[in-house]
Scaffold this active site. Structure first.
Site, mmCIF file in Angstrom:
data_model
loop_
_atom_site.group_PDB
_atom_site.id
_atom_site.type_symbol
_atom_site.label_atom_id
_atom_site.label_comp_id
_atom_site.label_asym_id
_atom_site.label_seq_id
_atom_site.Cartn_x
_atom_site.Cartn_y
_atom_site.Cartn_z
ATOM 1 C CB SER A 83 -11.535 -4.832 7.932
ATOM 2 O OG SER A 83 -12.805 -3.866 7.342
ATOM 3 N NE ARG B 229 -3.578 -2.485 1.956
ATOM 4 C CZ ARG B 229 -4.734 -2.759 3.015
ATOM 5 N NH1 ARG B 229 -5.068 -1.941 3.868
ATOM 6 N NH2 ARG B 229 -5.167 -4.003 2.659
ATOM 7 C CD GLU C 120 -9.392 -1.376 9.953
ATOM 8 O OE1 GLU C 120 -9.506 -0.339 9.853
ATOM 9 O OE2 GLU C 120 -9.142 -2.201 8.763
ATOM 10 N NE ARG D 149 -1.634 5.112 8.848
ATOM 11 C CZ ARG D 149 -2.970 5.048 8.449
ATOM 12 N NH1 ARG D 149 -3.325 4.917 7.327
ATOM 13 N NH2 ARG D 149 -3.759 5.633 9.415
ATOM 14 N NE ARG E 237 -2.534 -1.298 11.433
ATOM 15 C CZ ARG E 237 -3.674 -0.461 11.038
ATOM 16 N NH1 ARG E 237 -4.678 -0.331 11.434
ATOM 17 N NH2 ARG E 237 -3.196 0.170 10.209
#
Length: 421
Positions: free
Chosen positions: A351, A261, A348, A276, A387
RNA sequence: GGAGGCGUCGCCUAGUCUGGUCUAUGGCGCCCGCCUGCUAAGCGGGUUUGGGGCUACAACCCCAUCGAGGGUUCAAAUCCCUCCGCCUCCGCCA
C-alpha cells in the site's frame, strides 16, 4: 491536519473532498465559524496585551508616588488580559479540534465511495491455473506446516491467537525477502534506518494513528508508549519539528521493523495462517518531498512496489483506493493486491500513500523555500511484508508438495526450493 | 533506583544570584551591498520561528516564542512548581 488557509480560501474544495469520503460536510462551516471567532478574540487579547506591556514600561520608569498611582491604575488590566487570553485559547482549541476531524483533501481522480468503490488501474500476470496442471493447490498454512516453515500452534501456545513461528526455511524465506527489499531500496537511493517501535503519544498522533486506528494500536499503559503498527510512524517522526533541506531533491528513507497490530474487530476474519496477525515484519519506504513533487514520488513508490511483485512472479492487480477507504492522512492511496490461489481472490500486499502536507503539518516538518518555510509532503509505501509469504508459497507450489523459490530470492535464501521434510 | 549539573533566536555564548530601556549580548557561519583586476582581507547592513492586522502574498505594525506546561507579579530568560531531554557520579542489571 489540513491547511486552515486552504479551508478559508477554498472551502468548497474541502467540502467536495469530505463528500467523496462520505464524511461530514458541515464541519467545514463549523471550522470557518470557529476560525472567525478565534481571530476576533485573538485581536482583542493582543490589543489589550500591547497596552499592558507599554504601560509596564511607564511603571518601570516611574518612581515613588507616581509609581504607586500607575500601579493602582493597571491593577485590573492584568486580570482582564488573563480572561481574554483564556478566551483566545479556548477559541483556538475549538478550531483545532474541529479541524483535526477533517481528512486530507483528496487528489483529483480519486474515486468516491467506500471499500468496494476502488478503481482498477491494472491487472498484471495471470492467476496460475492449477486445474489445468491437474492438482489441487494447498493453502499457505497447509504448505507451511508440511514444509516445516510455519508453526501456528506453538505461536498460539506462547502468545495466543494470531501469533506464529516461522521455522527453518520459512524464517529464512522471510529474511531473504526483507534483505531483497532493503537492497532494492538502497539501490534506489533510500537511506536505511533502524527505528524505534515504541513511540510517544505525540509521535503516534502526529503520524495519524490515534484517530480512526486508535483501537488497532497496542499501548503500554505503564510507560505511556505505543507499539507501532508500521515503521512509517518512526520514519514520519524522524524529522518532526525540523526544517529540512529539500533543494537537493526528496529525502528517501527505508526501514525494516517488527509491526504490531491488535486486529480489534476482526474476529473471525482470516483466522487461518499468517494473513492477519498481531506481529509481522515489514520493509517500509518513506519520502519527504516538496509538495509539487509528491505525485511523481507517489508514482515512483508504486513502481518500486510493482518491481518486487513482478520479480517474485506473483499475479496481482493495482487499485486506486476510494476516498472513503483512505484514512485521514492519505490524499491518494494505491494498493497492490496479489492473487491468492486457494482464496480465489486478490489480497493486499502493499500500500502506498501520498499524504501531501497533512501528516507533516501535524509533525511540524518544514523546508526552507525562497520565501520562508513551508510544510513538506510525506509519502510512504510497502516494499515487503511477511504476508508476501502467503502469495509466494501458494503461487509457487508444485504438485509434489514442494515450493520453488523465486529466482530473485535465491541468492538470499541459499536454496532453490523448499521440500517437505 | 539515588545524588548533582545543564537546557538562550543554525553553532558557540552574555544575561539568571540582585525581576523593569533585554526591543535578548558578542563571536562564528550564512545572505546582500561597498571596496577590489580576481580571490582573500576590510567596511556597512541583514540573519529564530509561528500567528494576527493592513495589504500587492511587498513594506510596516502588533502578539507569542529563552526545553515544555502551569504559577507568583503591574511586569518573568530571570522567582516558584510539575514534566521532558542531555550530561556526570553512585547503585542495580546486562
Amino acid at each position: 491536519m489540513i491547511d486552515i488557509r486552504l479551508l478559508r480560501e477554498d472551502p468548497e474544495r474541502v467540502r467536495v473532498s469530505q463528500r467523496a469520503r462520505g464524511e461530514d460536510v458541515g464541519v467545514v462551516d463549523a471550522v470557518l465559524d470557529a476560525d472567525a471567532r478565534h481571530r476576533s478574540s485573538l485581536s482583542d487579547y493582543e490589543t489589550l496585551r500591547a497596552a499592558q506591556k507599554s504601560f509596564g514600561k511607564k511603571v518601570a520608569a516611574a518612581q515613588g508616588e507616581e509609581k504607586q498611582a500607575l500601579l493602582a491604575e493597571v491593577k485590573d488590566t492584568a486580570a482582564r488580559v488573563k480572561e481574554l487570553e483564556a478566551a483566545k485559547d479556548a477559541a483556538a482549541e475549538e478550531r483545532e479540534s474541529l479541524l483535526r476531524t477533517i481528512g486530507n483533501v483528496i487528489i483529483d481522480g480519486v474515486p468516491s465511495g467506500g471499500e468496494d468503490d476502488f478503481a482498477l488501474i491494472e491487472t498484471i500476470g495471470e492467476p496460475r491455473d492449477f486445474a489445468a496442471e491437474g492438482f489441487e493447490p494447498l493453502d499457505h498454512l497447509a504448505l507451511g506446516e508440511r514444509l516445516g516453515a510455519i508453526d501456528m500452534a506453538r505461536g498460539a501456545k506462547v502468545s495466543g491467537s494470531r501469533f506464529y513461528y516461522l521455522t527453518g526455511p520459512g524464517a529464512r524465506l522471510e529474511t531473504a525477502l526483507m534483505n531483497l527489499a532493503l537492497d532494492r531500496a538502497r539501490d534506489a537511493g533510500f537511506v536505511q534506518l533502524q527505528v524505534p517501535t515504541l513511540v510517544t503519544p505525540q509521535t503516534m498522533a502526529g503520524a495519524g494513528f490515534l484517530d480512526a486506528h486508535a483501537d488497532e494500536v497496542y499501548r503500554l499503559e505503564a510507560d505511556d508508549l505505543y507499539l507501532t503498527g508500521t515503521s512509517e510512524v518512526a520514519l514520519a517522526g524522524f524529522h518532526a519539528d525540523e526544517i529540512i533541506d529539500l533543494t537537493q531533491g526528496p529525502r528517501r528513507y527505508t526501514a525494516m521493523s517488527t509491526c504490531y497490530r491488535r486486529e480489534a474487530g476482526s474476529y473471525g476474519k482470516d483466522t487461518q495462517g499468517i494473513i492477519r496477525v498481531h506481529q509481522f515484519q515489514k520493509v517500509e519506504m518513506f519520502i519527504y518531498a516538496r509538495p509539487e513533487d509528491a505525485e511523481a514520488e507517489h508514482e515512483a513508490l508504486l513502481k518500486w512496489e510493482r518491481g518486487m511483485l513482478d520479480d517474485l512472479g506473483l499475479a496481482y492487480r493495482v487499485i486506486d483506493v476510494a476516498a472513503g477507504d483512505l484514512g485521514g492522512p492519505a490524499a491518494r492511496k494505491f494498493d497492490c493486491e496479489a492473487w491468492v490461489p486457494t482464496q480465489g481472490r486478490y489480497r493486499e500486499l502493499t500500500s502506498t500513500s501520498n499524504c501531501t502536507t497533512y501528516q507533516a503539518r501535524r509533525l511540524n516538518t518544514r523546508e526552507r523555500g525562497e520565501s520562508g518555510t513551508r510544510t513538506v509532503a510525506t509519502l510512504n509505501g510497502t516494499l515487503a511484508t511477511t504476508r508476501f509469504l502467503v502469495a509466494i508459497l501458494e503461487t509457487h507450489q508444485q504438485a509434489d508438495g514442494s515450493v520453488t523459490v523465486p529466482e530473485v530470492l535465491r541468492p538470499y535464501t541459499g536454496f532453490d526450493a523448499i521440500t517437505p521434510a
